[in-house]
Every structure is written in structure tokens, then in C-alpha cells.
Design an enzyme around this catalytic site. Sequence first.
Site, PDB file in Angstrom:
ATOM      1  N   TRP A 478      30.431  12.474 -25.971  1.00 51.23           N
ATOM      2  CA  TRP A 478      29.778  11.187 -25.709  1.00 51.23           C
ATOM      3  C   TRP A 478      28.334  11.382 -25.284  1.00 51.23           C
ATOM      4  CZ3 TRP A 478      30.025   8.209 -20.566  1.00 51.23           C
ATOM      5  CH2 TRP A 478      30.001   9.080 -19.484  1.00 51.23           C
ATOM      6  N   ASP A 479      27.983  12.619 -24.905  1.00 50.54           N
ATOM      7  CA  ASP A 479      26.602  12.926 -24.539  1.00 50.54           C
ATOM      8  C   ASP A 479      25.628  12.455 -25.614  1.00 50.54           C
ATOM      9  OD1 ASP A 479      28.586  14.810 -23.452  1.00 50.54           O
ATOM     10  OD2 ASP A 479      26.895  15.711 -22.411  1.00 50.54           O
ATOM     11  N   GLU A 607      35.690  13.814 -14.459  1.00 48.26           N
ATOM     12  CA  GLU A 607      36.752  14.688 -14.961  1.00 48.26           C
ATOM     13  C   GLU A 607      37.490  15.442 -13.858  1.00 48.26           C
ATOM     14  OE1 GLU A 607      34.811  15.567 -19.348  1.00 48.26           O
ATOM     15  OE2 GLU A 607      34.161  16.736 -17.618  1.00 48.26           O
ATOM     16  N   LYS A 676      32.802  14.052  -9.667  1.00 46.18           N
ATOM     17  CA  LYS A 676      32.051  15.036 -10.443  1.00 46.18           C
ATOM     18  C   LYS A 676      30.720  14.487 -10.929  1.00 46.18           C
ATOM     19  CE  LYS A 676      32.104  17.792 -14.674  1.00 46.18           C
ATOM     20  NZ  LYS A 676      32.815  18.139 -15.920  1.00 46.18           N
ATOM     21  N   GLN A 677      30.737  13.267 -11.463  1.00 47.41           N
ATOM     22  CA  GLN A 677      29.539  12.737 -12.099  1.00 47.41           C
ATOM     23  C   GLN A 677      29.580  11.211 -12.077  1.00 47.41           C
ATOM     24  OE1 GLN A 677      30.797  14.717 -15.797  1.00 47.41           O
ATOM     25  NE2 GLN A 677      30.416  12.791 -16.841  1.00 47.41           N
TER      26      GLN A 677
END
Length: 1078
Positions: A478-479, A607, A676-677
Site C-alpha cells: 500500500w506504500d 501490524e 507501530k505506526q
Amino acid sequence: MAANSSFFLADNCAPHNQSFIQFCIHAASKKKGRIALMCLANLFLLFSFHLLYARFCSGFPYVVPSTARSTNQIFHTNLEQLVNSPENKQIFSQLKFSDQAFYDPHDNVVGTTEFPVFNQYQRQPYVANGYIGSRIPNLGQGFTYDQLTNSSTANDDDLLNGWPLFNKRYSGAFVAGFYDLQKNTTGTNFAELLENGYESVIAAVPQWTALSLSVEILGKKYTLDPSLEHEAIGDITNYVQNMSLSDGIVTTQFTWLNTFDVKYEILAHRENINLGLVNMQVYNPGNESVQVIVSDVLDFNSSQRCQLNQISHDKNGIYVTFHPQGLSYIDGAIYSTLSANGQITREQTNETVFQNVELTIEPHSCVQVAKYVGIATTDLDPDSFKTADDVLKFARKVSQNKKHGDATQLVNSHRSAWSKIIQDAPLVTFPSDSLLNLGARASIFHLLANTRPNAEGVTGALGVSGLSSDSYGGMVFWDTDLWMLNGILPFAPDHIKSFINYRVHLHQQAIDNVPRGYQGAVYPWTSGRFGNCTGTGPCLDYEYHINMAVAMASWQLYISGAADDTFLESVAYPIINDAASFLAEYVVHYNDTLGKYTTKNLTDPDEFANHVDNGAYTNTGIVLVMRWAQIAGSILGKQVPKIYHDIETAMFLPTAENTQNITLEYSGMNSSVGIKQADVIMMTYPLENELIDQDQAYINMEFYSMKQVGYGPAMTFPIFSIVASNLAFTGCASQSYLHKAIQPFLRGPFAQFAEQNNDDYLTNGGTHPAFPFLTAHGGFLQAILQGLTGMRFDYTFENNKLQRLLKLDPIALPCLGEGVRFDSIKYDNHTLSMAINETHFTIKNKGKTTPNARNYVTILLAERNAMHGKYTINDEDEQSFPLFETSESFPDSISECNKAGFFNITEGAYGDVSISINDGDNTTSWQAKYNDTTGKVLVDLKSFRNISSGTFIWGDKPPKRVKVSKYSGSSFTAVTDFFAQVDFGNELFNEYKYANPEGKLHNQSDVFEEVYSGDVKISAPFDPEEYFQVWVPTRHNITEVAVNLQTRFLLIEVDEIHNTEAIDGDYGGAKLAEVVFY
């Protein structure tokens, strides 16, 4: 002069002016009268030319050999001045791997004068054009694996790339879409899926840049081959390597063996995408002729995951043909033609082919050798390239095509092609912040260099690290669809069409991936050549939000005006509708108890939390996919299932059961999470607060800011900056997050983002960072454009008609001085420029990009703007509007935001930036890295101020003691004066030696006078009940300090912490959430 201009005269390889004098004398001594006369007659003109040309870093300045250096130091001095200039050091003192790095903003060139004895990925530039790419090692050409440094902390893990390959890093060459087929990878997500289908990761092709130089001196052979030990290479001095951010040319120059001046120039041609050039020039400044051997090498051993087909030569050049591993029906070919003034010989072994030329370099003369490389694969044109011979024939034709001219003409045509993309003016400028300025320009370059317009099929694929690395196996995540696409779409919409073409290419496979009995299409988490569900790329029970990103990409292109209704019908609608169909049938379920639609067993972007229910970001994205499908269907006159509307209007969103109403990342999430993000925060951007209101969005930002782990990836804080720009009504967190998004992650000397803020696998949470991390470059561009201007591609939809709007919400930027300027923004077939200064936002419609475009664009100013509403801006018209200004979090403060600068003297925790100390936001903080040493911060109030008190808000880790000291002297007037001339008990002064030429150091105690010292009392004791709630703390540990003093500079020192046990695994020192002086 253009960037990267050679110190050699292009046509005849004449030397620079100092050796030119020697050449004239040498010619006269041999009675070459006419030559000498011509030389002397033009000497004055040539010298004047070089004085003009000597603007430091006008391309690649000539460095005089140390053994024969003239008293005239024009070039060397100016480059040294650039490296050590305050403006340059202000950038690179903040970045790792940047001791001798430089950036010339005039010519848009980055580089270094430090020779990296050991090849490391962070120190390497690359060339790329969207089809071919190659990482360039320290010697400016060739192949090598990364090499372990002689640092005491170096370990073998430093040499490895990350998941899923875990292979040794190397200076590889790559071709877009050249994916292999292999049974498995070292790492997976769901290993059991390997039984259902093989993996497909990027294959590295044989390195095409190798052009080595050998010489024998006193019976010992030396060769410029980066894979050799340093003793076999020989001494390298006067080193400079640079990369143009305007045309991508990488130039490397040095003095070799104190005997030769060597220059390599490499490019991947911007227009002729199959063509690479390696141009070498060697100058002999001595008084004796020297024999050298130049070797053009194609070595199959420099490839990865390829199978050799043929390696050989013909009467004109050398070549190699190959397949990606496991795919005999896909071919690749590299053909190299050598241009040199000498007899070329050719030879080969089983896996290597050479063409060599032995040259004699006369005294005070130079030789030039150019290598023209044609590179092609079946994937570029499958209908034409049906056999290996077809591919080789085309590569040979590219290599030997006389139409491209000599090396100089090729460089010129390459630069001309680049100039058509980026045009004359910089696309982004931060006049008052050189780090943001470099980060913005570098990010645009890196994304443009790794993409090309309208690429078809699998060659439209763009992996996380582009065309110079196999990080993440070169696979597509998806980046690409969300992070990179939204970053570069406003600047180069034709380039991002390639991303969508790749997804279209795999759309039938996405349909086939759907379980039997269900409709629609589902893309795997990772994609290579085939797009099937694999161990690394599961389709089910994992990150379903990949399908939203793919759908959103085509929708964004459409509403931006870069695509029309034909595109909507043939491309966007099938992707969006198939995503909606799959999500509605397979992923979403109606919950009778809740009366809402829910999801199960998935992973949101965070994740760290797998197999959860009701991921907030995923559920919100599903709502938008349902809406897009309905709107697109209405525009096209198509019937869509009623379930789309039902899901859109009744999707469940998990929230905390308290008055703050924080959105839970997933059902059942508790307060102990480490994220995580960016995840829930992305409900505000890019999902535009779907399912939540402004208040809930703001409290989400505050809560999840405190829950991000310290070792998360580099795309997280660009989102926080965007969201703070959109939501914050006090302080300047939008700008502190912007610095947090770049400073810890950008690597010098070539301005490439790393995935992690700490590259050490042993201390960063166990990640071998992807590099370069194009995801972060895309995220950073969104932070500065979509964040600071609030730009969104928006629309209204009435009576089955979609009306495009450019939504804008520009904010005041107190920490960024003169603000920011954007040129050549593409919207609705027009080119726009936008600027934020100290008082206003200005937008100009610079005209159409296509003849059939309307004569205007329509913008919508956000509701909080004083001039909220729709405006029509006609072609060539310009309008200005007020900015939304946040208020002060601490009225009467003399230190909040732009009123003061806070600079950490001692190290902070990984990822922290000291601007967080005074950004008016208690949920951001700077933490001392260690608990067993004193943390120190210098405060610059920017003028002499009266100070009556101070407030320290400590957050969850207050220190045991705090001390405040003032500077009473007058000799230090800038922060760098302190950093360079004061011994603070660490080695900081060594990093600022350039600002202390006399080398005199002062003790800290002789410079600062203590004005306050005391123990820190716990004013807000730990409350277990509060801690276990999903809740933004409303109580803070605060220390109030009463003083009566006058100064400009203050020193804050903190010692130890109260915690006897680590909180959430955090073993660092004290946290400064906010420090306020009055």
C-alpha cells in the site's frame, strides 16, 4: 553553469586552469609554438571563466591534488567553505552520515567530501529513470556488497537487508517489474500459504555501471574496483561525490594514488529509458606519461535471483542475456559499447565478459572513456520482445545508436528531459528552513527518479525502495498506492498513472483471488509479477485495507482532474466496484446486537495488532469505498447493490467507554498498547474524519501520539503533522511533528529517508530498515502540501454530476519564518502556484495544461478560514486569503513556538526532536536518551528578555532534579557559539569545530550562572485507575520556578527519573513535555 558540470572541457578533455599553465609551459618547451601561443592567448579568458564558474558546487568542482596544490585555491576553498558554512551545517548537523556532506540549493546538488572507506547503503547515491536504476558505491561505479566498518559497535547484522529476504545489502542494478518466481522467501506472514502459490520478488540484473581503471606502480597493481580491499584499490584523496536533485546525475571525483585525477559521471537517461551512461575522465598532472588499463565489465555474479542465458561479445561490444529466476519465458539483456581512443580487446569467462583498452596518458593530459549501455526486458514490450534475441537486439540497438551523440550530447539531452519534468523553478521552497527545503526537494526528486509517465503492465510496479534496492523484496505494498501516490500526484500525475496501470494489469488475478462463491476482487498484501495470494502477501484475514488504497488511488486521480469519465468507466469503476463487492460480501457482517456492520479477523495498519476485529481505519475505509462505488455508478448510469448504501450508513466504530470517547484501534483495545505506526490517526487524513467529528479526531491525535513506539517507521509523523495542521487550535504541533517526520529519519549525504530513526537492528526493535524508504518521501510531501495548505481533491455531487473542488485550509506557520512556496502544482488540467507567508496565503492559476481545459479552477476555503467559501480563479489570475492562526497554549509566554528555540545538547531518545519542548502541546515531548547522565537543553529566547518564572510540564517521566542557568556574557550571540566553544561534558564541540577555528574551549561552569536548582516533586501521582483507561491524561507533573533575571540564553539540566521500573519498556531519561517561560 549547470549542476554537475565537469572541470574538464567537454570536447577535448583539457585540464583545469592551474594545470593548464603547466601544460602551456610543457608545450612551449617542446617548441609546440602554435599550441603554446594559443594556450597563452586564451589563458586570461579561461582564468576569468573559472572565476565565474567557481561558485561552489556548480556541479562537481575540481579539487587540486594535495601533492601538487597551487596557491590558487579557488575550487577547493569554495567547496570547503560550502561544507563548513553555517547554512550547510544547519542542515547536516541534524542528520546522520553527514560529517562532510553539502547541499548547494542554487544548483540543487547534494554530496560529500568524505571518502567512505567502507561501502554502506546509507552513504550511497543511485541513478534511476523509472525503468532502470543502480546503486553507486564509493568509487563511483561497479559492484560491491556492503562492508563492515571498523567501528567497535559494528556487527554482522549491519550488513543485512530486512524482511522477507534478509540478504546481504549490495550495490545492485534493477529493472522495473523484473520479478522472479521462487518457492518461498526467508520471511513470511502466513507460511502455510506457501503451499498455495510461489513468491515473486525483484531480481537484481547484472551491474552495468562497472568501468574499472588499473595501473601498475613499482610492481604493484592497483584497481578501482569497489569490491576490493582498500590496499588493492590504493589511496583516495581529494574525494567528492555528488548527486543532482535536478537531473539525477551522480558524479564521483578524486585523486588516486597521488598520481591521477579521476572523474566518473553516471546517468540513467530520463528520455531514452533503456540507456545508461558511464563517462570516465582521467587526468595526469605529472611530468611523465603513464599507462593504464580501462575495463568494461559485465559480471553475472553481480546479479541476484537471475538465471544466465548467454554471456559473450561481438565485434562492437559485450553483452549478457538472462532470465529472472524460475521464469525462462521472461528475458533480459544488457549490451555495452565502449568508446575510447585505443585498441579494444574482448574476452570472457563462463560468467563474466570484459572489454579492455590500454591507454597512455601523456603528462598534463587527460583521457576520456565512455560506456553506453542498453538494457531491456521482455516486460517492456511483450508483444515485440518474444525471444531473448529480440531483447538483445533491442539492447544492442540502444547501446550503439549514433543518434544519441557523444557523452556530452547525451548528458545534455538527459538534462533537457529532466527540465521538462521539474521545469526551471524549484517545485517547493522553504526560505527560512534549510532542512525542510532539502527534504522537500529531495523527496520530489526521489519519487520522480523512480517513476516514469504512463508505464504499462508490470513495469509500472514501484517497490518500497524503488530501483536501487531490494528492500522488502522490491514488492508492491500500500506504500505505493497511498503514500507515494498522494505525495507525487500533485506534481506529476502522469507518473502515478503507472501505479494504477500496474494494479489494472493484476486486476484479473485479484478477481481470481476471491474465494469461491464470492464476488469482487481482492489484492494481496504484497505483489510482484503475478499478484497472487502468497506467504508474504496474504489476501484474507490480514490487511484488507490494501484494497481501499488501490481503490482510493484511482479515485484520487479522477477527482484531481487528471483523468476523465472514460478513465472512470474503464479503470476506476471496475477497481472500486470490485473492491466494494468483495468487502461487502466477504469482509463485512451485520451484527444484530449492535445494529451495525462489523468486521472480523483482520490487521489494521498497526501490524503489532494482528487478527483483531473492527479495525477502525479499515472500517472507515470500507465506508468510503462503498460511497465511491455509488457515486461512480451514478455518474456512469450503473446500478449498484443496495448493500453499499446500507454499509456506508451503518458501519460500526469501536470507541472507549468514557467521556473522552477516543476511537479504539480495534474492538477490545486497552490502554497498554504500543502502536507501530499511524493508524487511527489516519481516519482524519486521508479518510477525512469519516465516522468521527472534529472533537473526537483531536482527542484521537492526542492519545495516539503518546502511544506510538519509539522505533516506528518514517511514515507515521507526516500524518500527525497533517492532522495537527487540520485540527490544532493552539500551539504549533503541526510544525514540531513536521520536524519529527524528517530530522530523525533523513540520511545524509544524499538526502534519502531510512525506514527507521535508528538503523541499528540490535537496538531499534529488530528491524533492518528499508533504504531508501520512498514511502517516507511520499509521506513527507503530503505533510508539507496537504498538511500546511490543507489541500484536498474534493467534490460536490448533485443530480448525478460531480463538480471538482480544490479544498484549501492554509495555516499560519510561526516556526517557519517566511513560510513555504509551491510551484507547478497540477490540478484539473491547470498549473497552480501557492505560497504561505507570514500573513497570507496566495494562489495563482498559471494556466491550462491541456487545450480543452476550462478557463478557471474552483477552490473551497475551509470553514474555519475567515473567508470561507467557494472561489473561481481564472487563468493567469492570483488571489490572496487570510491564514488560520492558532492561539497560544500559554498566554503571556515568552518561549512558546517561534518566540524561542530549544536545542538539545545531550542526546535525545531515538526519534525525538527538541522543538517538541515548546510547541504548546503537552502530548508531544523530548526525552533525554539516558537516565544515568544529565540531560541538557539550551534555550534561545532570541533577544534579551526579562524572566519572572518558568513552568516545567514533565509528562509521565519527571526527573528527580532540575537546574536552570543563565548566560550573562556578551561574546556568544548564537547557539552555534555555545555548541562550538563550550565543553558541556560530551563531544558536541567536535561536531562544531568549523565554528571554532581557534579551538579554544570554555568550561560550562565558566559560561553559565546557576539561577535555580531543586528537587522535582511528584504533583500528579500515578493513578492505576487512570492508567488502565483509554484516556488522555488531564493531570500532569508540573514544576513551577520563580526567578527574577534578564538574559537571552538559558541552560536546562535534568537528572535521573523517579521511576524505579520501566514504563512500557521505556528505559530512557526524563521527559520534557512542555517548558514555558514568562
